[in-house]
Design a protein around this motif. Structure first.
Motif, short mmCIF file in Angstrom:
data_model
loop_
_atom_site.label_atom_id
_atom_site.label_comp_id
_atom_site.label_asym_id
_atom_site.label_seq_id
_atom_site.Cartn_x
_atom_site.Cartn_y
_atom_site.Cartn_z
N GLY A 1 0.83 -1.21 0.00
CA GLY A 1 0.00 0.00 0.00
C GLY A 1 0.86 1.25 0.00
O GLY A 1 0.59 2.22 -0.72
N THR A 2 1.93 1.23 0.82
CA THR A 2 2.86 2.36 0.86
C THR A 2 3.61 2.48 -0.46
O THR A 2 3.77 3.58 -1.01
CB THR A 2 3.88 2.18 2.01
OG1 THR A 2 3.17 2.06 3.24
CG2 THR A 2 4.83 3.35 2.09
N LEU A 3 4.06 1.33 -0.99
CA LEU A 3 4.79 1.32 -2.25
C LEU A 3 3.94 1.87 -3.40
O LEU A 3 4.44 2.56 -4.29
CB LEU A 3 5.24 -0.11 -2.56
CG LEU A 3 6.54 -0.33 -3.34
CD1 LEU A 3 7.71 0.32 -2.63
CD2 LEU A 3 6.79 -1.81 -3.53
N SER A 4 2.64 1.57 -3.35
CA SER A 4 1.73 2.00 -4.42
C SER A 4 1.63 3.51 -4.52
O SER A 4 1.41 4.06 -5.60
CB SER A 4 0.34 1.41 -4.19
OG SER A 4 0.37 0.00 -4.32
N LEU A 5 1.80 4.20 -3.39
CA LEU A 5 1.71 5.66 -3.40
C LEU A 5 2.84 6.30 -4.23
O LEU A 5 2.73 7.45 -4.65
CB LEU A 5 1.76 6.20 -1.96
CG LEU A 5 0.58 5.78 -1.07
CD1 LEU A 5 0.80 6.27 0.35
CD2 LEU A 5 -0.74 6.33 -1.63
N GLY A 6 3.90 5.54 -4.45
CA GLY A 6 5.02 6.05 -5.23
C GLY A 6 5.11 5.45 -6.63
O GLY A 6 6.18 5.47 -7.24
N MET A 7 4.00 4.93 -7.14
CA MET A 7 4.01 4.30 -8.47
C MET A 7 4.55 5.22 -9.58
O MET A 7 5.27 4.77 -10.46
CB MET A 7 2.61 3.81 -8.85
CG MET A 7 2.21 2.52 -8.17
SD MET A 7 3.35 1.17 -8.56
CE MET A 7 2.86 -0.01 -7.31
N PRO A 8 4.21 6.53 -9.57
CA PRO A 8 4.79 7.39 -10.61
C PRO A 8 6.31 7.36 -10.62
O PRO A 8 6.92 7.39 -11.69
CB PRO A 8 4.26 8.78 -10.24
CG PRO A 8 2.95 8.50 -9.56
CD PRO A 8 3.21 7.25 -8.77
N LEU A 9 6.94 7.28 -9.45
CA LEU A 9 8.40 7.22 -9.38
C LEU A 9 8.91 5.92 -9.98
O LEU A 9 9.90 5.91 -10.72
CB LEU A 9 8.86 7.34 -7.92
CG LEU A 9 8.56 8.65 -7.21
CD1 LEU A 9 8.97 8.57 -5.75
CD2 LEU A 9 9.26 9.82 -7.89
N ILE A 10 8.25 4.81 -9.67
CA ILE A 10 8.67 3.50 -10.18
C ILE A 10 8.52 3.44 -11.70
O ILE A 10 9.42 2.97 -12.41
CB ILE A 10 7.84 2.37 -9.51
CG1 ILE A 10 8.11 2.36 -8.00
CG2 ILE A 10 8.15 1.02 -10.13
CD1 ILE A 10 7.23 1.41 -7.21
N PHE A 11 7.41 3.95 -12.21
CA PHE A 11 7.16 3.92 -13.65
C PHE A 11 8.11 4.87 -14.39
O PHE A 11 8.58 4.54 -15.49
CB PHE A 11 5.70 4.29 -13.94
CG PHE A 11 4.74 3.15 -13.80
CD1 PHE A 11 4.01 2.71 -14.89
CD2 PHE A 11 4.56 2.49 -12.60
CE1 PHE A 11 3.11 1.65 -14.79
CE2 PHE A 11 3.67 1.43 -12.47
CZ PHE A 11 2.95 1.00 -13.57
N LEU A 12 8.39 6.04 -13.81
CA LEU A 12 9.30 6.99 -14.46
C LEU A 12 10.73 6.47 -14.47
O LEU A 12 11.48 6.69 -15.43
CB LEU A 12 9.23 8.35 -13.77
CG LEU A 12 7.97 9.17 -14.03
CD1 LEU A 12 8.00 10.46 -13.23
CD2 LEU A 12 7.80 9.48 -15.51
N ASP A 13 11.13 5.78 -13.40
CA ASP A 13 12.46 5.19 -13.36
C ASP A 13 12.64 4.20 -14.52
O ASP A 13 13.67 4.20 -15.21
CB ASP A 13 12.67 4.48 -12.02
CG ASP A 13 14.00 3.75 -11.94
OD1 ASP A 13 15.05 4.42 -11.96
OD2 ASP A 13 13.99 2.51 -11.88
N ALA A 14 11.63 3.35 -14.74
CA ALA A 14 11.68 2.39 -15.84
C ALA A 14 11.72 3.11 -17.19
O ALA A 14 12.44 2.70 -18.11
CB ALA A 14 10.48 1.44 -15.78
#
Length: 455
Positions: free
Chosen positions: A147-160
């Motif tokens: 749930g915490t990790l999901s809040l940062g999805m834009p960061l994860i997707f932009l890194d990729a």
């Protein structure tokens, strides 16, 4: 006659220099990409080891959370594979303006997908764990972590996005250095936030998620600074292009579907393993984590092959694309084959870092010895699937990967599990499928039909 001989020597010398230059280019792209992916796996292992000290429930919650990330990777393939193929073609053709427009369109797509994933993940984290069949304790911890990790999805997707777009332009060294620093940041923040040091409160599994997000945030900030420079290989050109978006989706959609079906098939294969008992499942999970050290660089070589093939086809040099892909196959086979020797001859040493249970170590060692024997054909699969994707032949990779996985691995494993209690034969099916798939990829690649694909 004398002139003819000199001319021939000059030509041979020119070809020799060209080959050396090509090899240097291949190594400069593929080795940093492979090491970056290796660091990704090492970081995951360190996270699991540190979280493992909190107890079995916490370890299970993080482990399953990483399985959910595999599903997200399938969604990311929509813009990662399509974007890599299109950008590398434009770079190879010298059409940098078009490459920059593609880069911006990929940003829009990545942000849209990340916001959808953030919404679903943050609201449904606990339900995902319950749906998998975990107990209440693991589901509650999973809500904290994923749930915490999901809040940062834009960061994860932009890194990729940044990593794969720059890889398509042949710039992988910067990504490696960024990853080295962010991995160190992640480990330090894990130590501080999970266990509570330097005046911080011990946050446990939630601290692990926050540490991961901060490391992703670091990556995105540095990448953004890099692409903002005048000298950057890629820059954002703020223009929406429907034709470019269609090209991205045309290539990326089959790749995304392929990954989703592969993840589902993988989960079915795990269910087959569970029929052999808890220790067999534990041995498989331990073996899989250790094998990841060998095959994660394979993803790096795959990315390099995508970029090299795409650039060469963009430059209208299909023979160079073919030869560069073959060279990457040789390098990857040597690299992964060498690591495979350690898996074959000393698996117990690695297993003891994860468990002290002798039966689990024995079962994990059986798995590792067998997959060690299949590292070279696995390298062939990784590189040639990347090469075909770089050419835009994602429908071919979809058919090969999914067909092989379902008909040569999953279905035979389900059948064999009904007639034998020895898990050894399940692993034999698994590595046999790898060898056959490697041969199929080589056959399709050698036919060369991918050379004529228009994006």
């Amino acid at each position: 006659m004398f002139f003819s001989k000199n001319k021939q020597k000059t030509l041979e010398h020119s070809l020799s220099l060209e080959n050396k230059s090509s090899l240097s280019k291949i190594l400069s792209i593929s080795i940093p990409a492979a090491l970056k992916n290796l660091l990704d796996m090492v970081q995951i292992l360190i996270d699991l080891i540190m979280v493992g000290t909190l107890g079995v429930a916490s370890l299970a919650a993080v482990g399953l959370g990483m399985q959910f990330i595999m599903v997200l990777n399938a969604i990311m393939n929509l813009y990662v594979v399509g974007g890599n193929a299109v950008i590398s073609r434009y770079i190879g053709a010298g059409r940098f303006h078009k490459a920059n427009i593609t880069f911006f369109n990929l940003l829009l797509l990545a942000l849209a997908l990340s916001l959808i994933s953030m919404y679903i993940g943050s609201l449904g984290a606990k339900e995902f764990y319950i749906w998998i069949g975990t107990g209440e304790e693991v589901a509650s911890l999973g809500k904290l972590y994923f749930g915490t990790l999901s809040l940062g999805m834009p960061l994860i997707f932009l890194d990729a996005l940044y990593f794969n777009a720059l890889s398509a332009a042949g710039k992988t060294k910067a990504s490696l250095f960024i990853k080295i620093v962010s991995a160190l940041i992640n480990v330090l923040l894990n130590y501080i936030l999970i266990f509570g040091h330097f005046g911080f409160e011990a946050m446990g599994i939630e601290g692990a998620a926050i540490a991961t997000l901060i490391s992703y945030g670091f990556n995105v900030v540095v990448y953004t600074i890099l692409v903002s420079k005048e000298s950057s290989a890629l820059r954002f050109y703020f223009y929406f292009s429907m034709s470019i978006m269609k090209s991205i989706l045309k290539i990326g959609l089959p790749a995304s579907i392929e990954r989703l079906i592969s993840v589902a098939s993988f989960m079915v294969f795990v269910l087959v393993i569970t029929k052999y008992g808890t220790q067999a499942l534990a041995g498989y999970q331990v073996g899989l984590r250790i094998e990841g050290i060998a095959f994660m660089p394979g993803f790096g070589f795959s990315i390099a092959a995508m970029a090299l093939v795409g650039q060469s086809l963009g430059a209208r040099n299909s023979e160079l694309a073919y030869n560069e892909a073959k060279t990457v196959v040789q390098i990857a086979a040597g690299f992964m084959g060498f690591i495979g020797l350690f898996l074959i001859f000393m698996p117990e040493v690695f297993c003891r870092y994860f468990t002290q249970d002798e039966q689990t170590i024995e079962l994990a060692s059986v798995y590792l010895r067998l997959v060690g024997l299949s590292q070279i054909p696995l390298a062939v699969v990784f590189v040639l699937s990347g090469a075909l994707r770089g050419a835009g032949a994602t429908r071919s990779t979809l058919k090969l990967n999914v067909g092989s996985l379902i008909f040569l691995r999953v279905l035979p494993s389900i059948y064999v599990s009904t007639i034998t209690q020895n898990i050894f034969w399940i692993y034999i099916i698994m590595i046999t499928e790898t060898y056959i798939k490697g041969g199929l990829f080589w056959y399709v690649f050698s036919k060369g039909e991918w050379k004529n694909i228009k994006l």
